[in-house]
Write a protein that holds these residues in place. Structure first.
Motif, PDB file in Angstrom:
ATOM      1  N   PHE A  88      63.935 -36.278  36.194  1.00  0.00           N
ATOM      2  CA  PHE A  88      63.493 -36.208  37.682  1.00  0.00           C
ATOM      3  C   PHE A  88      62.585 -34.938  37.384  1.00  0.00           C
ATOM      4  CE2 PHE A  88      65.879 -40.204  38.676  1.00  0.00           C
ATOM      5  CZ  PHE A  88      64.336 -41.036  38.261  1.00  0.00           C
ATOM      6  N   LEU A 102      58.522 -34.707  37.962  1.00  0.00           N
ATOM      7  CA  LEU A 102      57.732 -34.119  39.145  1.00  0.00           C
ATOM      8  C   LEU A 102      57.035 -32.655  39.418  1.00  0.00           C
ATOM      9  CD1 LEU A 102      60.858 -35.893  42.065  1.00  0.00           C
ATOM     10  CD2 LEU A 102      58.203 -36.755  41.024  1.00  0.00           C
ATOM     11  N   SER A 103      58.008 -32.026  38.741  1.00  0.00           N
ATOM     12  CA  SER A 103      57.179 -30.192  38.945  1.00  0.00           C
ATOM     13  C   SER A 103      55.951 -30.570  38.284  1.00  0.00           C
ATOM     14  CB  SER A 103      58.395 -29.470  37.916  1.00  0.00           C
ATOM     15  OG  SER A 103      58.470 -29.755  36.477  1.00  0.00           O
TER      16      SER A 103
END
Length: 351
Positions: A73, A77-78
């Motif tokens: 995750f 997301l990054s």
């Protein structure tokens, strides 16, 4: 991209490598040896990182543990932040390249051009005549607002602009000053010009310099300082004014002759180099005078001979003076005469 920007990008890249390198180490420890795990070595983990950050997501490598998926995750997301950072840096780089180009920090390839140190209304008037005559000009100014003003009037293939402090002689190299035909020091007052001439000649000694003076009495001082040509604006204007008073037609014609001829019926004085293949080499001056008048409607008014680097002007010389290769012919002509002369001499006017 240099200086602080370069260091900031480098630091950001190192932080990126450290953070994601640490997460990969943790991911491998969590996933290696787990049932159905496909992340059992560095190559698998790196492949998973790349396809996650690029949002490709082939699905061929997935974490099977709870904390392994939490790290996944983080990777996913990054990726938005990384894309934003990359796009921002690309935009910043393009903006820097554009700004450097506008400010002249990329330099110019102009040669045999005129370098003007300082910008004002008088300099603009000089540039207009130079550009009209087909001469390329490099303007050095320390006022950022002048750059935009110059760009409105002239194209970049005509006039190169350099934003620089006048005493930054290393940056002056960007104007290709060493290959310039002449340097016009166009500063505010005579004292400032004299000090600047003394300083610039320490760095660029073998160049030709020209200045305009408010005080004509300083001519000899500037000549001793190494200036090639000095022009007293007050002296020229006063002579022209007096001429307008008692011989207005001569004054009008003189003013036309010292300006560039824009129309074919306007007259101008020009000088042309005599190349070795010129048809008038070893020809008597008076014969060339009559031939040029007959064939091109050009009036030969003088001859310049160069000996040991010194120029000697012969004004309408008498006697058995012969034209030699390397001499300059000074002539008065209109636009039609210039066109005929260009075809005859196969060379552009000027030095």
């Amino acid at each position: 991209m240099k200086g602080p920007n370069y260091r900031r990008v480098l630091i950001s890249f190192l932080i990126f490598c450290c953070v994601y390198g640490g997460l990969l180490v943790i991911l491998l420890r969590l996933e290696t040896g787990q049932p159905h795990s496909k992340l059992n070595n560095w190559f698998d983990a790196l492949w998973y990182l790349v396809e996650t950050l690029t949002t490709v997501g082939y699905g061929d490598a997935l974490p099977v543990t709870y904390w392994g998926r939490m790290i996944g995750f983080v990777f996913l997301l990054s990726s938005f932040g990384i894309y934003g950072f990359i796009i921002g840096q690309i935009a910043n780089f393009m903006s820097t390249v554009k700004e450097h180009r506008e400010l002249g920090l990329n330099g110019t390839s102009f040669k045999n051009h005129v370098v003007i140190i300082g910008w004002n209304d008088f300099g603009q008037s000089v540039i207009s005549h130079l550009v009209a005559a087909g001469k390329q000009v490099a303007v050095v100014t320390k006022d950022r607002g002048h750059i935009d003003m110059i760009r409105e009037y002239y194209s970049m293939d005509q006039v190169f602009t350099l934003f620089s402090d006048y005493n930054n002689f290393d940056l002056l190299e960007k104007s290709n000053i060493r290959t310039a035909s002449i340097v016009f020091v166009n500063l505010n007052d005579d004292t400032e010009k004299l000090v600047y001439i003394i300083n610039i000649k320490k760095h660029f000694e073998n160049l030709n310099y020209v200045v305009t003076l408010d005080n004509g009495n300083l001519k000899s001082t500037f000549m001793h300082a190494g200036v090639t040509y000095t022009i007293s604006k007050n002296e020229i204007s006063s002579k022209l004014l007096a001429s307008y008073i008692y011989e207005p037609d001569v004054a009008f014609f003189s003013e036309e002759l010292i300006a560039y001829a824009h129309e074919e019926n306007e007259y101008d004085m020009k000088q042309f180099l005599v190349k070795p293949d010129n048809m008038y080499v070893n020809t008597p001056y008076d014969k060339a005078f009559f031939d040029l008048k007959r064939d091109c409607n050009v009036v030969l008014i003088g001859l310049v001979k160069i000996s040991n680097g010194h120029r000697k002007l012969l004004k309408n010389p008498e006697g058995n003076v012969k034209i030699e290769a390397g001499d300059y012919l000074l002539m008065m002509m209109d636009g039609k005469g210039l066109s005929k002369l260009g075809k005859l001499f196969h060379i552009e006017e000027g030095i």
